[in-house]
Design a protein around this motif. Structure first.
Motif, mmCIF file in Angstrom:
data_model
loop_
_atom_site.group_PDB
_atom_site.id
_atom_site.type_symbol
_atom_site.label_atom_id
_atom_site.label_comp_id
_atom_site.label_asym_id
_atom_site.label_seq_id
_atom_site.Cartn_x
_atom_site.Cartn_y
_atom_site.Cartn_z
ATOM 1 N N LYS A 1 14.428 6.120 1.333
ATOM 2 C CA LYS A 1 14.642 4.675 1.219
ATOM 3 C C LYS A 1 13.292 3.967 1.286
ATOM 4 O O LYS A 1 12.296 4.519 1.735
ATOM 5 N N LEU A 2 13.288 2.687 0.856
ATOM 6 C CA LEU A 2 12.040 1.922 0.817
ATOM 7 C C LEU A 2 11.951 0.957 1.987
ATOM 8 O O LEU A 2 12.956 0.374 2.405
ATOM 9 N N ALA A 3 10.751 0.768 2.498
ATOM 10 C CA ALA A 3 10.476 -0.291 3.466
ATOM 11 C C ALA A 3 9.271 -1.070 2.954
ATOM 12 O O ALA A 3 8.382 -0.503 2.308
ATOM 13 N N PHE A 4 9.255 -2.389 3.227
ATOM 14 C CA PHE A 4 8.183 -3.270 2.752
ATOM 15 C C PHE A 4 7.403 -3.782 3.958
ATOM 16 O O PHE A 4 7.940 -4.536 4.764
ATOM 17 N N LYS A 5 6.140 -3.364 4.074
ATOM 18 C CA LYS A 5 5.316 -3.742 5.227
ATOM 19 C C LYS A 5 4.374 -4.869 4.850
ATOM 20 O O LYS A 5 3.659 -4.784 3.844
ATOM 21 N N ASP A 6 4.343 -5.944 5.656
ATOM 22 C CA ASP A 6 3.503 -7.098 5.312
ATOM 23 C C ASP A 6 2.074 -6.928 5.835
ATOM 24 O O ASP A 6 1.717 -5.903 6.429
ATOM 25 N N CYS A 7 1.248 -7.959 5.608
ATOM 26 C CA CYS A 7 -0.181 -7.881 5.946
ATOM 27 C C CYS A 7 -0.411 -7.828 7.456
ATOM 28 O O CYS A 7 -1.498 -7.466 7.910
ATOM 29 N N ASP A 8 0.619 -8.167 8.266
ATOM 30 C CA ASP A 8 0.491 -8.085 9.720
ATOM 31 C C ASP A 8 1.116 -6.813 10.286
ATOM 32 O O ASP A 8 1.257 -6.677 11.509
#
Length: 491
Positions: free
Chosen positions: A217-224
């Motif tokens: 599955k996919l996870a989206f990690k932000d700049c923080d």
């Protein structure tokens, strides 16, 4: 009606980019592997497969159907037709989103450059890091694994909400935009999702996410370092507090089928508003007048699904009703492409026509006005085309278009009475020149015709009656006399 799984989760295919910005490449000759590819074409695409017993273990399959492997001395092979113990790898994600690939049996790391690849490093250095570039078509439906609900643009709240049972209408289309190793999520109205849940016009640091894979599955990690997750009762999509992805932070990408509305000769829209009968008797387009067109892979016939999950089907006396819960022979229709209109032929060999009361019935042997329908594609306002050799993209220094790029340009698709106009970001239009080249700097719109011929593929015909195709040199031409692999496009 299952709340999810109506469409297939897309198989994860990607390119792997090393520290020198070169793609991992599988050569047909001797099943050799190198890291010399400068862009992502067929040879640079890898498919991720998981071990059924141990979801941490992955296999990397090349475009030749062979598996990447390492022996005990760190030598890299890619000739195995079936995954054996030497093909078992672990993905070790790094904080910047890159992967280290560790051989499971030997616990060494895979890396290197050009023809010098090995799996012998005991620790992860810059040479053992790989950036991931997704190879699937970037327009999809986004499904929350935990909520079993789909993301859609909620224009009233100005956010992406994850609360749809099924991905319906143009609002459910999400476009992934790849830039410098990061991904942004673009809505159908061309805005980008920011990590605070707001939608903005411009791509910025807060709209750029690192893609991580966890058990397929996919996870989206932000700049923080925080992950996108659905929050609150409507499932507002924004970054949460977690710095490790759990089930709430995981998503599937599902194929986005074309959704269409039909207008009959009586100028009214085909609808299921009145119950089970399929009738052309409405003056507005709503979810009840929108149908998902699913093309059968084997027969190439079309099925039309309602937003209630049932299919159009042929019943006694030739009537068309929306009573079928499963796909079967009576739910399949042949589409005949007749320029700006289509004709539909049911399983009984008769054409579907519109009765005086608007009811659709398959009783005609020939095609006249009452057997013709205007069919409008509603869930592709943004057009991204991917052909056998890559994406369609503006040529760097001329008004032509390339059809073999690993990056894509996003074009606007504008409906025009059964035909479509294609507009570039510059505001200029596509046209076919007298020499058969597709050009992108037209002052006025030119008509193109979309023919949905195969599952996930469309053929595009110019006003000259010829099909758009990618030629050997990678240029988009408008001179195809028949449909083959060079003139079918993922869209």
């Amino acid at each position: 009606m299952p709340t999810n799984g109506i469409n297939r989760a897309l198989k994860l295919q990607f390119g792997l980019i090393n520290y020198e910005n070169r793609y991992l490449t599988a050569e047909a000759f001797g099943f050799k592997v190198n890291a010399s590819g400068t862009s992502m074409k067929k040879k640079q695409i890898w498919t991720l497969e998981q071990d059924e017993q141990d979801s941490q273990v992955v296999f990397l399959r090349s475009h030749l159907g062979r598996y990447l492997a390492s022996d005990k001395d760190g030598k890299i092979l890619c000739g195995a037709e079936k995954p054996d113990p030497a093909c078992r790898f672990l993905i070790v994600p790094q904080s910047d989103g890159r992967w280290a690939l560790q051989s499971e049996p030997y616990l060494r790391y895979f890396g290197g450059s050009a023809d010098y690849l090995s799996c012998f490093a005991q620790v992860v250095g810059e040479q053992e890091l790989w950036a991931v570039h997704l190879a699937l078509h970037p327009q999809a439906s986004l499904l929350s694994v935990a909520r079993k609900r789909y993301a859609h643009l909620s224009s009233s709240d100005g956010e992406i909400s994850v609360d749809s049972n099924i991905p319906w209408g143009v609002d459910s289309l999400v476009t992934l935009v790849y830039l410098d190793g990061k991904y942004s999520l673009k809505t159908c109205d061309s805005r980008f999702l920011q990590n605070d849940g707001k939608l903005v016009k411009e791509n910025n640091n807060n709209t750029s996410f690192t893609l991580e894979l966890k058990s397929g599955k996919l996870a989206f990690k932000d700049c923080d370092g925080k992950y996108l997750t659905p929050m609150g009762p409507t499932g507002t999509l924004r970054s949460g507090r977690c710095s490790k992805p759990g089930k709430d932070e995981l998503f599937d990408l599902e194929e986005s089928h074309p959704q269409v509305v039909f207008q009959a000769a009586n100028k009214r829209f085909v609808s299921v508003k009145q119950g089970v009968s399929v009738s052309a008797n409405q003056d507005v387009e709503t979810d009840m007048e929108t149908f998902q067109m699913e093309i059968d892979k084997e027969s190439k016939k079309a099925m039309f699904r309602t937003n209630g999950g049932s299919y159009w089907t042929l019943v006694s006396h030739g009537e068309i009703q929306s009573t079928a819960k499963e796909v079967e022979v009576n739910t399949m229709f042949d589409i005949e492409w007749r320029g700006q209109r289509v004709a539909l032929k049911a399983r009984n060999g008769k054409y579907v026509y519109t009765k005086k009361n608007g009811q659709l019935s398959a009783v005609s042997d020939t095609v006249g006005d009452d057997e013709l329908f205007l069919m409008k594609l509603i869930n592709r306002p943004m057009l991204i085309l991917h052909g056998e050799n890559g994406f369609v993209c503006h040529h760097k220094s001329s008004n032509t278009l390339d059809a073999n790029r690993s990056v894509y340009d996003i074009f606007s698709l504008i409906f025009n009475d059964g035909a479509y106009n294609v507009k570039s970001a510059s505001g200029k239009f596509w046209y076919v020149s007298s020499s058969g080249l597709v050009c992108s700097d037209g002052e006025k719109p030119e008509d193109f015709f979309l023919e949905f011929l195969e599952h996930g593929r469309v053929a595009i015909k110019g006003s000259n009656g010829r099909f758009l195709r990618g030629d050997q040199g990678g240029t988009l031409m408008g001179d195809g006399t028949y449909v083959d692999a060079s003139s079918l496009w993922e869209y």
